[in-house]
Design a protein around this motif. Structure first.
Motif, mmCIF file in Angstrom:
data_model
loop_
_atom_site.group_PDB
_atom_site.id
_atom_site.type_symbol
_atom_site.label_atom_id
_atom_site.label_comp_id
_atom_site.label_asym_id
_atom_site.label_seq_id
_atom_site.Cartn_x
_atom_site.Cartn_y
_atom_site.Cartn_z
ATOM 1 N N LEU A 131 0.811 -1.223 0.000
ATOM 2 C CA LEU A 131 0.000 0.000 0.000
ATOM 3 C C LEU A 131 0.843 1.273 0.000
ATOM 4 N N LYS A 132 2.163 1.119 0.241
ATOM 5 C CA LYS A 132 3.034 2.298 0.245
ATOM 6 C C LYS A 132 2.990 3.033 -1.095
ATOM 7 N N ASN A 133 2.623 2.291 -2.148
ATOM 8 C CA ASN A 133 2.635 2.891 -3.491
ATOM 9 C C ASN A 133 1.327 3.599 -3.835
ATOM 10 N N TYR A 134 0.360 3.581 -2.909
ATOM 11 C CA TYR A 134 -0.968 4.095 -3.258
ATOM 12 C C TYR A 134 -1.444 5.142 -2.242
ATOM 13 N N GLN A 135 -2.440 5.899 -2.667
ATOM 14 C CA GLN A 135 -3.156 6.805 -1.754
ATOM 15 C C GLN A 135 -4.149 5.947 -0.978
ATOM 16 N N VAL A 136 -4.072 6.016 0.342
ATOM 17 C CA VAL A 136 -4.899 5.124 1.169
ATOM 18 C C VAL A 136 -5.834 5.939 2.076
ATOM 19 N N GLY A 137 -7.106 5.599 2.036
ATOM 20 C CA GLY A 137 -8.062 6.145 3.001
ATOM 21 C C GLY A 137 -8.485 5.015 3.923
ATOM 22 N N THR A 138 -8.752 5.327 5.190
ATOM 23 C CA THR A 138 -9.085 4.243 6.122
ATOM 24 C C THR A 138 -10.175 4.643 7.114
ATOM 25 N N VAL A 139 -10.956 3.658 7.539
ATOM 26 C CA VAL A 139 -11.860 3.888 8.658
ATOM 27 C C VAL A 139 -11.020 4.379 9.827
#
Lengths: 259, 318
Positions: A131-139
């Protein structure tokens, strides 16, 4: 301007109502605050129901504890429960910060956090490190954030979980970490694919630290198997969730690891 | 507001004095005064030296009423060492243990064993993990300050010296400890509300040398870093050395937590911007007083108050 004048009065009335509820709880048992979380906690025409609510009430009543269930957004519930004796929050996620002001009494249910991408997105990820390579949204669950921090994954926590799907659809991020089901996403009109299971965490009953020790002990005893004891099988089946109940009983550690 | 005039402090002192009076009346007739063990983390950390001094002063003043044993470990990560200490204290049949645990989860089984042996246990400094306590089905009162509130306090002070979109990093304590996570949460909240970007979070294990190494690497990776938020002052000392070695003094701001004595000159000359005092000496005393009250009144462990909040104060060089 008029709204500004009305708001404090409205807030005072709400506060007064809540204080009244808390006062009533002092005499009779506990006031339990819970945020709607369909299909587990639902609110229709001001009536709060769902398997979490019914199962909790049944377990508490079996232990001789009267309950008052109040629907409330989680942030307000957290603030209120810190001030009001004999008040608990049902289905609260664990966080070290909240553990400094409330007592986490008992696990009540597991939830599973998955990594999702849009169905047609070119996202290749099978582990947290990917996931380091992506934009991540999280609860906004502290245990998920601890995990992401530990893996060095930059992320945006969602202060309103319901916005997660919309933001994913709008491509505000590539990957959404959430406890939603693909079926729920489909109902919202968003085609998603599950990438991998991130973590299983638990939801808790957490109470004001001044809660009477006998009540604490009784609730702990009654909730040893969370909201999934044999006594509440009928509650789950009445909501058409018997299969889910059986699966949790089979797979959830507090039940399947008990001697 | 001075600490002595803080309402919470006054309330706690009232409780302490009441319990002390009870202690005096009961132990005056007892053959042997109760033995209370204060078990701390690293004795190399000045924070715990201050804690020990506070406890020692209290026990000297009340020498007739209880015997105090003070012990601890050399390394912040040595939870196994603390477990061995607790095992020994159970064998020695002390009456109460006031514990600053090195780990929030690992210590719970031996704490449970102590309770089974009839020893009263009070938790100070770093809260035992509620999740593990719930699994064990035990109540261990926590006497201490809110780390989240303290971190918001010092983080907000730093935020006023930065601009929105500035980049900062956090060096937290041991990641499995509740106080490390709570401080990180407080730092994060204060940065997020000011629109400041946290670009990295790493664990410095509460140790100066570890934090220095991490900070040195961070400063190389992120030349535009504006501040490093440290989970304790010991790590802030290491970060100060890294910033000095990189020739970035004055350009990278540093905050800490605990207000240990070695950072006083650094606060004065601005090498460290601010820290939080959680009154280490008093914290141990509050824990001891609660233990004494429990022993005096013969209060069952499960009936002790699960949380006793103690005060905090922002300390700056200004």
């Amino acid at each position: 301007m008029r709204l500004k004048q009305v708001c404090p009065v409205y807030k005072l009335l709400t506060l007064g109502l809540l204080m009244g509820l808390a006062h009533a709880a002092l005499a009779d048992g506990v006031t339990v605050l819970v945020e709607p979380y369909p299909p587990f906690v639902t609110e229709q025409s001001g009536k709060i129901a769902g398997p979490y609510v019914d199962a909790f009430e049944k377990i508490a009543h079996t232990k001789g504890i009267e309950t008052q269930i109040v629907s409330m957004p989680i942030r307000r519930a957290l603030q209120f429960s810190q001030q009001a004796p004999n008040t608990c929050v049902l289905a609260l996620n664990y966080s070290a910060s909240d553990a400094e002001v409330l007592i986490y009494l008992s696990r009540i249910t597991p939830i599973f956090i998955w990594a999702y991408a849009l169905g047609d997105a070119q996202v290749q990820a099978t582990s947290l490190h990917d996931l380091k390579n992506y934009q991540v949204g999280t609860v906004d669950i502290a245990e998920v954030r601890y995990l992401l921090d530990g893996a060095g994954v930059k992320h945006t926590p969602l202060h309103i979980n319901a916005l997660g799907l919309k933001m994913l659809k709008a491509k505000r991020f590539d990957v959404l970490l959430s406890d939603l089901s693909p079926e729920l996403a489909a109902r919202e009109g968003v085609a998603v694919k599950r990438l991998f299971n991130v973590i299983q965490v638990d939801r808790w009953l957490a109470c004001n630290p001044t809660t009477d020790s006998a009540t604490v002990a009784a609730l702990r005893e009654g909730l040893k198997e969370g909201l999934f004891s044999e006594d509440v099988r009928g509650v789950w089946t009445s909501y058409g969730m018997g299969e889910y109940y059986n699966q949790v009983r089979k797979e959830w550690a507090p039940i399947n690891k008990r001697p | 507001m001075k600490i002595h005039s803080h309402p919470l402090f006054q309330r706690l002192m009232k409780v302490c004095l009441t319990s002390l009076t009870l202690t005096l009346s009961v132990t005056a007739n007892a053959a042997d005064p109760p033995r209370i063990a204060l078990v701390m983390k690293s004795l190399a950390n000045p924070y715990f030296v201050t804690m020990a001094e506070g406890a020692r002063a209290h026990s000297r003043e009340h020498a007739a009423h209880y015997d105090l044993l003070i012990t601890g470990i050399q390394n912040e990560t040595d939870s196994a060492g603390q477990i061995r200490i607790l095992e020994q204290l159970i064998i020695e049949k002390v009456d109460a243990i006031v514990l600053a645990p090195a780990d929030s989860g690992n210590l719970v089984p031996v704490v449970s064993k102590a309770l089974d042996a009839g020893v009263t246990v009070i938790n100070i400094d770093n809260k035992l993990d509620d999740r593990v306590l719930a699994e064990a089905g035990i109540n261990v009162p926590f006497v201490g300050a809110s780390n989240t509130k303290g971190a918001i306090m010092v983080g907000s002070y730093l935020a006023k010296k930065l601009r929105a979109k500035d980049k900062v990093a956090i060096i937290e304590g041991i990641s499995t400890t509740t106080n490390a996570k709570a401080r990180t949460a407080g730092f994060r909240a204060s940065m997020e509300s000011a629109g400041i970007e946290i670009i990295e979070i790493q664990s410095g294990q509460w140790e100066s040398a570890v934090a220095e190494k991490i900070a040195t690497e961070m400063l190389q990776r992120h030349p535009d870093l504006k501040a490093i938020l440290c989970g304790n002052d010991i790590m802030a000392l290491g970060v100060t050395a890294a910033v000095h070695a990189a020739g970035l003094e004055g350009r990278v701001k540093i905050i800490g937590y605990d207000n240990i004595s070695p950072i006083a000159p650094m606060l004065a000359d601005g090498r460290i911007l601010a820290t939080v005092d959680q009154f280490a000496g008093q914290q141990a005393v509050f824990g001891i007083e609660l233990a004494l009250k429990a022993l005096t009144e013969d209060t069952p462990q499960q009936d002790l108050p699960p949380l006793v909040q103690t005060p905090l104060k922002l300390i700056t060089g200004q």
